[in-house]
Motif scaffolding. Structure first.
Motif, PDB file in Angstrom:
ATOM      1  N   THR A 270      51.455  28.577  40.853  1.00  0.00           N
ATOM      2  CA  THR A 270      50.238  28.192  41.335  1.00  0.00           C
ATOM      3  C   THR A 270      48.940  29.124  41.203  1.00  0.00           C
ATOM      4  O   THR A 270      49.452  30.002  40.368  1.00  0.00           O
ATOM      5  N   ALA A 271      48.201  28.773  41.831  1.00  0.00           N
ATOM      6  CA  ALA A 271      46.781  29.543  41.355  1.00  0.00           C
ATOM      7  C   ALA A 271      47.141  30.874  42.100  1.00  0.00           C
ATOM      8  O   ALA A 271      47.593  31.200  43.229  1.00  0.00           O
ATOM      9  N   GLY A 272      46.193  32.050  41.596  1.00  0.00           N
ATOM     10  CA  GLY A 272      46.517  33.236  42.288  1.00  0.00           C
ATOM     11  C   GLY A 272      45.307  34.144  42.366  1.00  0.00           C
ATOM     12  O   GLY A 272      44.136  33.647  41.868  1.00  0.00           O
ATOM     13  N   THR A 273      45.035  34.842  43.421  1.00  0.00           N
ATOM     14  CA  THR A 273      43.837  35.632  43.616  1.00  0.00           C
ATOM     15  C   THR A 273      44.267  37.153  43.158  1.00  0.00           C
ATOM     16  O   THR A 273      45.309  37.614  42.823  1.00  0.00           O
ATOM     17  N   LEU A 274      42.835  37.947  42.912  1.00  0.00           N
ATOM     18  CA  LEU A 274      43.168  39.102  42.120  1.00  0.00           C
ATOM     19  C   LEU A 274      43.498  40.023  43.248  1.00  0.00           C
ATOM     20  O   LEU A 274      43.341  40.300  44.033  1.00  0.00           O
ATOM     21  N   THR A 275      44.590  40.975  42.779  1.00  0.00           N
ATOM     22  CA  THR A 275      45.225  41.750  43.733  1.00  0.00           C
ATOM     23  C   THR A 275      45.178  43.094  43.167  1.00  0.00           C
ATOM     24  O   THR A 275      45.261  44.117  43.962  1.00  0.00           O
ATOM     25  N   ASN A 276      45.006  43.488  41.817  1.00  0.00           N
ATOM     26  CA  ASN A 276      44.898  44.859  41.411  1.00  0.00           C
ATOM     27  C   ASN A 276      44.337  45.009  40.247  1.00  0.00           C
ATOM     28  O   ASN A 276      44.250  44.011  39.339  1.00  0.00           O
ATOM     29  N   THR A 277      43.522  45.909  39.761  1.00  0.00           N
ATOM     30  CA  THR A 277      42.838  46.480  38.705  1.00  0.00           C
ATOM     31  C   THR A 277      42.933  47.588  38.405  1.00  0.00           C
ATOM     32  O   THR A 277      43.044  48.559  39.125  1.00  0.00           O
ATOM     33  N   THR A 278      43.157  47.858  37.119  1.00  0.00           N
ATOM     34  CA  THR A 278      43.328  49.220  36.510  1.00  0.00           C
ATOM     35  C   THR A 278      42.917  49.163  35.050  1.00  0.00           C
ATOM     36  O   THR A 278      42.417  48.098  34.544  1.00  0.00           O
TER      37      THR A 278
END
Length: 390
Positions: A270-278
């Motif tokens: 399914t569509a996803g939203t941003l949860t983590n960035t590194t």
């Protein structure tokens, strides 16, 4: 005497500047990416004595303050966007006026507008594109992960060869819009008495979607009959091609009436939203989404210089190119550039013990210069007191 006083005053001025440099170094001992400085002295000559044919010492000149560009110690950070350069390279940043600067301070953050910045929230961190152009790193185009329709469902486990029926009641399938659907599979021995062959009926609720056969030989899937492909049109959705794959990790051995066949994995989501960035070790932004997907974004720009004279201190933990010097741009891991270490930033390179040693030298030099002035003054007073004496 006057010359001696002037010479000693130059010492006071020089050691005062030295104290200022030391003070700046010490007060920034915990500043991320800070580079200490060393004051550089030279002697001065007074005007030549024409009769003697030589020059007298004219005092002290603090002619330059040199940057120490050696690396500071890495500092572990809970900030997932903190990065340090292990080796050569300066981060490239751009201030609010559009001017480009360079820094080793990698304690970054995303501001409210989605731009990667230094801790001031306005100085943007730059990426280097394949075309060699610099651009700000932003989350504007990577905030979400688009859905993906299921094309393959793979299975695992044993379909008992001695069972008369079997079923899998929940086979997840995602449509192109990210909607989730549960299909069901019913297994029955193939009609006509074909040994080790099963007819698979695929249903969406009470609607039969497709049927097909899978076959086994000595308990292992027959490659030519290990997959069932069909077109599935979910309610209100678009038609999509789906393949049920039994070719790997599936067996059919005798196990009474009990089977362990189950869904292994499927490639839709399914569509996803941003949860983590590194960042990874090449400086590329690593993105993780709520749908379990991950991707990489823009790559940090790095710059290298030929010598310390190519840089001048700009303040705010930043440097500028000096005297028209051209810095080479590239990425972490490129020839001549270091790697990126995530979850840490580079600390100050100030050595406190060395600074305190220099402080003692500056203090003694200042004290000695003061004493020279006092002594010269006493000698002048003694000379003036001789006026009128026989």
């Amino acid at each position: 005497m006057i010359d001696a006083i002037n010479t000693a005053v130059s010492g006071l001025n020089g050691f005062t500047k030295g104290l200022q440099v030391i003070s700046n170094n010490v007060t920034n001992m915990d500043t991320p990416g800070f580079k200490g400085s060393d004051i550089q002295f030279e002697d001065q000559l007074s005007s030549p004595d024409e009769q003697a044919g030589s020059s007298d010492g004219g005092g002290l000149n603090a002619y330059a303050v040199a940057l120490d560009l050696s690396s500071g110690q890495p500092v572990q950070s809970n900030n997932p966007l903190a990065v340090a350069v292990n080796g050569n390279g300066l981060f490239v940043v751009q201030d609010a006026q559009g001017h480009v600067h360079y820094t080793r301070d990698g304690d970054f953050q995303f501001n409210a507008a989605g731009y990667l910045t230094m801790q001031d929230g306005t100085t943007r961190v730059m990426s280097l594109g394949a075309n060699g152009a610099l651009s700000p790193i932003t989350l504007s185009s990577v905030q979400s992960s688009a859905p993906h329709a299921t094309s393959t469902v793979s299975f695992t486990g044993n379909l008992s060869s001695t069972a008369t029926t079997d079923a899998i009641n929940s086979v997840p399938v995602y449509d192109a819009g990210g909607g989730a659907h549960d299909l069901s599979l019913a297994f029955a021995p193939a009609s006509g008495g074909a040994a080790n062959t099963w007819t698979v009926t695929v249903s969406d609720g009470s609607t039969t979607v497709a049927t097909g056969n899978i076959a086994f030989s000595d308990g292992e899937p027959v490659p030519a009959q290990s997959k069932i492909s069909f077109t599935y049109t979910p309610t209100g959705g678009q038609a999509q091609n789906v393949t049920l794959d039994f070719s790997t990790n599936v067996t059919s051995f005798a196990a009474g009436t009990s089977s362990t066949l189950a869904v292994g994995q499927q490639d839709g989501y399914t569509a996803g939203t941003l949860t983590n960035t590194t960042f990874n070790n090449t400086g590329a932004l690593s993105l993780t989404y709520s749908n379990g997907q991950s991707s990489t974004g823009p790559q940090l720009a790095l710059a290298t210089y030929g010598s310390a004279s190519d840089l001048t201190d700009h303040g705010n933990n930043e440097f500028d190119a000096a005297n028209g010097a051209l810095l080479q741009l590239g990425h972490a891991g490129d020839n001549g550039f270091g790697s990126i270490q995530a979850n840490e930033y580079e600390g100050s390179n100030v050595d406190l013990s060395s600074e305190f040693s220099e402080l003692i030298v500056m203090q003694r030099g200042y004290q000695a210069s003061s004493q020279l002035i006092s002594t010269a003054n006493q000698m002048l007073q003694q000379l003036f007191s001789m006026d009128g004496q026989a």
